[in-house]
Design a protein around this motif. Structure first.
Motif, mmCIF file in Angstrom:
data_model
loop_
_atom_site.group_PDB
_atom_site.id
_atom_site.type_symbol
_atom_site.label_atom_id
_atom_site.label_comp_id
_atom_site.label_asym_id
_atom_site.label_seq_id
_atom_site.Cartn_x
_atom_site.Cartn_y
_atom_site.Cartn_z
ATOM 1 N N PRO A 910 0.513 -1.501 -0.423
ATOM 2 C CA PRO A 910 0.253 0.467 0.012
ATOM 3 C C PRO A 910 0.709 0.955 0.019
ATOM 4 O O PRO A 910 0.609 2.389 -0.302
ATOM 5 C CB PRO A 910 -0.903 -0.083 1.494
ATOM 6 N N LEU A 911 2.063 0.758 0.379
ATOM 7 C CA LEU A 911 3.198 2.569 0.857
ATOM 8 C C LEU A 911 3.616 2.499 -0.776
ATOM 9 O O LEU A 911 3.495 3.695 -1.602
ATOM 10 C CB LEU A 911 4.150 1.998 1.547
ATOM 11 N N LEU A 912 3.685 1.727 -0.987
ATOM 12 C CA LEU A 912 4.770 1.577 -2.456
ATOM 13 C C LEU A 912 4.078 1.615 -3.356
ATOM 14 O O LEU A 912 5.110 2.828 -4.852
ATOM 15 C CB LEU A 912 5.341 0.720 -2.938
ATOM 16 N N LEU A 921 8.733 1.388 -6.815
ATOM 17 C CA LEU A 921 8.313 -0.006 -7.278
ATOM 18 C C LEU A 921 8.163 -0.219 -9.249
ATOM 19 O O LEU A 921 8.097 -1.406 -9.279
ATOM 20 C CB LEU A 921 6.338 -0.380 -7.032
ATOM 21 N N PHE A 922 7.681 0.475 -9.694
ATOM 22 C CA PHE A 922 7.951 0.420 -11.673
ATOM 23 C C PHE A 922 9.393 -0.159 -11.495
ATOM 24 O O PHE A 922 9.465 -1.108 -12.459
ATOM 25 C CB PHE A 922 7.439 1.623 -12.076
ATOM 26 N N SER A 953 -0.266 -7.951 -6.000
ATOM 27 C CA SER A 953 -1.812 -7.918 -6.158
ATOM 28 C C SER A 953 -2.217 -6.780 -5.145
ATOM 29 O O SER A 953 -3.441 -6.425 -5.710
ATOM 30 C CB SER A 953 -1.758 -9.916 -6.063
ATOM 31 N N VAL A 954 -1.688 -6.920 -4.159
ATOM 32 C CA VAL A 954 -2.282 -5.914 -2.928
ATOM 33 C C VAL A 954 -1.965 -4.418 -3.920
ATOM 34 O O VAL A 954 -3.009 -3.554 -4.013
ATOM 35 C CB VAL A 954 -1.585 -5.884 -1.453
ATOM 36 N N ALA A 955 -0.937 -4.068 -4.897
ATOM 37 C CA ALA A 955 -0.775 -2.813 -5.162
ATOM 38 C C ALA A 955 -1.864 -2.123 -5.864
ATOM 39 O O ALA A 955 -2.193 -1.468 -5.938
ATOM 40 C CB ALA A 955 0.793 -2.801 -5.594
ATOM 41 N N SER A 956 -1.968 -3.247 -6.637
ATOM 42 C CA SER A 956 -3.224 -2.805 -8.230
ATOM 43 C C SER A 956 -4.379 -3.304 -7.481
ATOM 44 O O SER A 956 -4.605 -2.585 -8.455
ATOM 45 C CB SER A 956 -2.640 -4.224 -9.029
#
Length: 1187
Positions: A910-912, A921-922, A953-956
């Motif tokens: 969530p932070l990234l 992240l990218f 998965s969480v980030a997306s």
């Protein structure tokens, strides 16, 4: 060919004369050089400069600039031979063109130079050669003007030699060329930043970047132009020289006088501007101690200008130096615009009046510079002397007895005085340290009582000379007031020593001399004895170890008595300095260097003992820390350097360096003097070692010592470390990402265990740094954890460096977890170390989890934003940190790197995805997960891929701005590694441990896990279960086995999720004929059905999904469709019953299109399916029969 030589009077040089051309190589001309000069306001100028080489003096006395050079017929300029007496006249433009060409080469070298340390030497020598060519040419111009230029008279128009015409035009041509050079090089203030930064290069070695040579060439040219113009004016005897061609082209006047004045004003203005820049960093309390020049070369340039302008004022009645400075500074003080001739002076000055006072004061200080810058049996003697000692103890000491004994020992001072049966006890003194020698002298001054065990033992432990010293001490002690007997004995002792006598003493004799004077010093006037000892020791070579030990012992005695040691320290420091210089000299032979280390090591031991025994550093101890260390340290080999750094650590660790309570101003001044000596002579060398890839262990200890010194005495630190010296040093040795982990892991624990220092740094609101000190320390620890495996041997075994890093890293880990900031995060995340000594990798994982947990619990946007900033500070440029591990192909390092970044992606997802962190992240996805090729990362990727997939998965799912892009990236990563780790043939052992499968498995289904499984199923459906016509996709059996394991290991009940692979599975059942693969295709169908039943959902799939399958394949695969539906009907008849009308209509339409009546084979297959559907199936069979 005649035309080729018509304009040249220079005869061709014979190729056979090449050897004679270079028989007399001109000496190297003077130039600005600060490479071997200490930055000392009162120090000497460079020995290579214009003052020390006599260039200034010869200029002012109108003497030949280089009387011993350019005496041959030809001279080598820019690599070509020229006729010495005519070249400048005949080839003015050509020579100056070559000068400009050479100057451009050096500029190009600066622009193209890189930071490759391996090329540093080549670049240095190439740049140095180009600079020397330019300086040598300017020197030739000065010599030519002095020797050959004559003021032109009236030429006879009827006849004049071509050379005479050229000679008459030389002053004007030369003036124009000088003007061109000035335009070419520009002003000092306009130099690029990378060139001006060379002012701050303080290197005691011999290797410099091209920018350093270019900068100093600028200074050479600026001064040489003034020299040449001054010489030109002198040779023209007052005639004004005009630049005729320039006047004709521009219509503006240009004379030698105007060019000199303009160039001078610009130079003074630029030098003053540089001083303004430096003044902006000077505190009022440091105004007198902080000089105005950037390096000693600009200091020398100020001196040159002062002398030249004062000379011209006296002889030519031009404006004086102070007149120019008055015109320059007065508008600055009054706030008015600068005078017209002083253009380009900085308009912003924090305190114009204060700056003027400061500059004038320091310029005035420059006025101090001149224009030049067998023995009879020892056993018997010992018995005699011992009896004499006994009598002295029984009765009283006898002056005559001492005189008689001294007459003997003065003649035999170099004797060994050994007793065979006594063993080595009498020889041990030759190698004793100064403190041990002092203890021996003390014992000689305090003989044990008669008949005591100690007195009895004396005969078994001391030689005759040592017993004599006890007799001497008793005699001297009987008259403490300095009576006649005492003075007589002291006089007799002094009279036996002369320079010749001192030089004849062996090493043993010198040690005896030392003990003798130590005993005398303890019993009589210390200052007088010390003075005499220094005088006698001055007769010895400077590299004599006993001489050093002698003076150190006298120093310690003097300190114990509270007396100043300035005189002895000065002599000792001078001797040490001379020895260190010889030790540094590159031409010194190895054997000689080994011999020199003896006295140098003795000096280090002695001075260390001085500081260890000193109770209060206030008696000129700083003189022992002198410029000799500037020569010694760079010349040390590893073992020698270890000794030197150990010495430094002893000095730095002395608590007396800090101010004790109730310290007087004088004592404070002395403490600051010692600190200043340490900063001046040691810290620059330590700083030069900080980027070493093989740093000595003591480097970290010494650097930590300097950090604590800056903490205790912040004002003592040099200007380039101000205003926050502690943070500056920690940045250099602990926080910089370029520092070797071996140095960081040893350096930081010294400081982090100092609670007072940590507390001060944490609460220092005045520290104007972008990141907190704790965050920077965490980042350094984080990097060291990631790079801990870089130092293993090529075969993977632990090296000595690797073991040291591992051990030090554990201690650093313990201290980092105790930092207030880190401890607070762990407490808030309810994570506590379970072990007293946590492994670094486990601690790193716990810390990453804590940061992610705390971030998830924050509600306020400002708090979340601040936490993102802190988190990014903690890890720094993590991809840069792990790059060495990836490049080295070290499997342990690579695995740790992928695992650590994977932990961050998973726990910080969530932070990234925030705006501040999403680029990281990218970069992680592109650089680690989607590189162009995969070579040796398989094992590391296999182990850590689940972390990445779960985090992505969480980030997306939580990203608001980049959700779609991240989902696409997640699909790309999933597809790539599904394919990469999928076996060619089905293998349960391999598939069961497939990293993508492991990422998707959960003991209890969660929303986040279901989202990842949905992505995996979509990738399977779109990329691995697509038929091309009748051809099945590659590795279909392995894919189906993977799908079955994915469904089996998770208890999903979401119909949308479970029905995702159904169309593809049905198509596999329909088109695959291989029994094994066909059976593998049906297994997932049965498992999906079981999941529906278990979850209470009584439908295998929505009829619409099955209808789509039928419609897509009707008319092409009709009989295959019926076969597939038979399988479905067994699992869920109701679903197929809903499709009967569609299937019957499709059958009739197919027959109608064929136009051949009933298709008996097709109807037979359809009837077989209907038989499985109960009553509704039988009814449809009846309907079909009625067609």
């Amino acid at each position: 060919m005649a035309d080729d030589f018509s304009q040249s009077l220079t005869p061709p040089v014979s190729p056979f004369a090449a050897d004679s051309l270079y028989e007399l190589t001109p000496t190297r001309p003077p130039c600005f050089c600060c490479s071997e000069v200490k930055d000392d306001p009162t120090g000497a100028l460079s020995t290579e400069g214009y003052t020390a080489r006599g260039s200034l003096k010869r200029l002012l006395l109108r003497l030949d600039p280089a009387p011993a050079d350019y005496e041959t017929d030809t001279v080598d300029i820019f690599g070509f031979p020229w006729v010495t007496e005519t070249a400048l006249v005949e080839s003015t433009k050509l020579l100056f063109g070559l000068f400009r060409q050479t100057f451009f080469k050096l500029e190009s070298l600066v622009q193209s130079s890189c930071h490759d340390f391996g090329q540093a030497g080549n670049l240095h020598y190439e740049a140095e050669d180009l600079r020397q060519q330019c300086v040598s040419f300017l020197q030739y111009v000065k010599v030519f003007l002095h020797r050959y230029l004559e003021p032109s008279g009236c030429l006879d128009a009827s006849y004049s030699h071509p050379y005479e015409e050229l000679e008459a035009q030389l002053p004007s041509a030369l003036l124009e060329e000088l003007f061109g050079i000035i335009l070419l090089i520009g002003r000092l203030k306009d130099l690029p930043a990378n060139v001006q930064s060379a002012f701050t290069i303080h290197n005691q070695g011999k290797i410099f970047p091209p920018s350093w040579h270019l900068l100093h060439l600028h200074l050479d040219i600026h001064w040489s132009v003034l020299e040449i113009l001054h010489l030109l004016g002198h040779k023209m005897q007052g005639q004004v020289v005009y630049a005729h061609q320039f006047v004709n082209l521009t219509g503006e006047n240009l004379t030698d006088i105007s060019l000199f004045d303009e160039h001078l004003c610009n130079l003074l203005c630029d030098l003053t501007g540089l001083a303004i820049g430096k003044f902006s960093k000077v505190r009022p309390t440091e105004a007198l101690s902080s000089h105005h020049y950037l390096c000693t070369c600009t200091k020398e340039l100020w001196v040159l200008l002062m002398y030249l302008l004062e000379y011209r004022n006296k002889v030519l009645r031009t404006q004086s130096f102070w007149g120019y400075m008055n015109s320059l500074l007065r508008p600055l003080v009054s706030g008015k615009p600068a005078a017209e001739q002083f253009t380009g002076l900085p308009t912003h000055c924090k305190d114009p009046l204060g700056f003027t006072w400061w500059l004038v004061t320091h310029l005035a200080m420059l006025g101090q510079y001149s224009r030049n810058g067998t023995i009879q049996n020892e056993e018997q003697v010992r018995m005699h002397v011992h009896c004499c000692l006994s009598l002295c103890l029984l009765w009283e000491p006898s002056t005559s007895a001492v005189s008689t004994l001294w007459d003997y020992y003065s003649k035999n001072l170099s004797a060994s005085f050994t007793v065979p049966w006594l063993g080595m006890s009498g020889l041990g003194t030759l190698c004793k340290t100064p403190l041990a020698l002092l203890e021996q002298a003390r014992s000689c001054c305090s003989p044990p009582p008669l008949r005591s065990p100690g007195y009895t033992q004396l005969y078994r432990s001391a030689n005759s000379f040592h017993i004599f010293l006890r007799v001497l001490a008793l005699c001297l002690a009987q008259d403490r007031a300095g009576g006649v007997p005492q003075r007589q004995i002291k006089g007799r002792i002094y009279s036996k020593f002369s320079p010749k006598k001192m030089q004849e003493l062996s090493e043993g004799g010198l040690m005896n001399f030392l003990l003798l004077f130590l005993v005398v010093a303890r019993q009589v006037e210390l200052e007088d004895v010390a003075s005499r000892a220094c005088e006698l020791l001055g007769c010895l070579p400077s590299n004599c170890p006993p001489a050093h030990r002698s003076l150190v012992c006298l120093l310690i005695i003097t300190l114990h008595m509270g007396l100043d040691v300035g005189a002895q320290a000065t002599w000792l420091a001078s001797s040490f300095n001379d020895t260190a210089k010889e030790f540094y000299n590159k031409t010194t032979e190895v054997s000689r260097r080994l011999a020199l280390w003896g006295p140098l090591g003795s000096y280090l031991e002695g001075v260390a003992e001085v500081f260890e025994t000193s109770t209060n550093i206030s008696l000129s101890e700083e003189k022992l820390l002198n410029e000799g260390f500037d020569w010694l340290l760079p010349a040390c080999r590893q073992s020698e350097l270890n000794s030197a750094l150990s010495f430094l650590q002893i000095v730095l660790s002395e608590p007396t360096l800090a101010w004790p309570p109730s310290t007087t101003s004088v004592v404070k001044e002395r403490h600051l003097a010692v600190a200043a000596a340490l900063w001046t002579h040691f810290f620059p060398f330590l700083h030069s070692l900080r980027l070493s890839q093989t740093p000595p262990a003591q480097l970290a200890d010494a650097a930590a010592g300097f950090t604590l010194l800056a903490f205790d005495l912040p004002n003592s630190a040099p200007q380039d470390l101000q205003p926050n010296p502690v943070q500056s040093i920690m940045q250099c040795f602990g926080w910089d990402d370029m520092i070797h982990p071996l140095l960081v892991t040893r350096y930081l624990p010294h400081l982090l265990q100092n609670s007072e220092l940590v507390s001060s740094l944490s609460g220092d609101s005045s520290a104007a740094v972008s990141s907190s000190t704790q965050s920077l320390s965490v980042r350094a620890w984080f990097r060291c954890v990631l790079q801990q495996h870089l130092h293993k041997n090529p075969d993977g075994t632990d090296s000595r460096t690797g073991r040291a890093v591992e051990e030090q890293l554990c201690e650093l880990t313990r201290l980092v977890l105790r930092l207030p900031e880190v401890d607070s995060l762990l407490q808030r995340a309810n994570l506590h170390p379970t072990a007293t000594r946590l492994e670094p990798t486990s601690a790193l994982e716990m810390f990453v989890k804590a940061v992610g947990s705390v971030y998830s619990g924050l509600q306020l946007l400002s708090e979340r934003s601040a936490m993102v900033t802190r988190a990014l500070e903690y890890i720094g440029d993590i991809l840069k940190h792990i790059k060495p591990s990836l490049v080295s192909k070290n499997q342990d390092g690579m695995q740790l790197a992928y695992w650590a970044v994977g932990c961050i992606v998973k726990h910080w997802s969530p932070l990234l995805v925030t705006a501040k962190a999403q680029q990281l992240l990218f970069r992680i996805v592109d650089g680690l997960l989607l590189p162009h090729n995969l070579t040796q990362q398989d094992k590391a990727l296999r182990d850590s891929l689940p972390l990445y997939l779960q985090g992505l998965s969480v980030a997306s799912s939580v990203s608001q701005s980049q959700g779609a892009y991240l989902k696409q990236q997640l699909r790309s990563v999933t597809q790539r590694y599904l394919d990469h780790f999928l076996p060619a043939s089905p293998s349960m052992g391999i598939i069961a441990n497939h990293p993508v499968l492991l990422a998707a498995c959960e003991a209890s289904p969660t929303i986040r896990g279901a989202a990842l499984r949905k992505t995996i199923l979509e990738v399977l459906r779109d990329s691995f279960l697509q038929f091309k016509g009748h051809a099945p996709p590659p590795r279909l059996a392995s894919v189906l086995m993977f799908l079955l394991e994915l469904l089996r290991r998770n208890s999903d009940s979401d119909p949308t999720l479970l029905t995702l692979p159904l169309p593809s599975l049905l198509r596999c059942v329909m088109l695959v004929n291989e029994p094994h693969v066909r059976r593998t295709s049906t297994d997932p169908l049965f498992y999906i059905n079981a999941s529906f039943i278990h979850s209470g959902y009584n439908r295998l799939c929505h009829p619409t999904g099955l209808r789509s399958f039928v419609e897509e394949n009707e008319g092409v695969y009709d009989r295959h469709v019926y076969s597939v539906l038979e399988t479905v009907a067994v699992l869920d008849p109701a679903v197929v019953q809903a499709l009967v009308p569609i299937l019957s209509l499709s059958l009739r339409n197919t027959e109608h299109k064929r136009g051949l009546g009933k298709n008996i084979a097709l109807r037979s297959a359809y009837t077989k399916l209907l038989c499985l559907l109960g009553e509704s199936g039988q009814a449809e069979i009846t309907s079909l029969e009625g067609d």
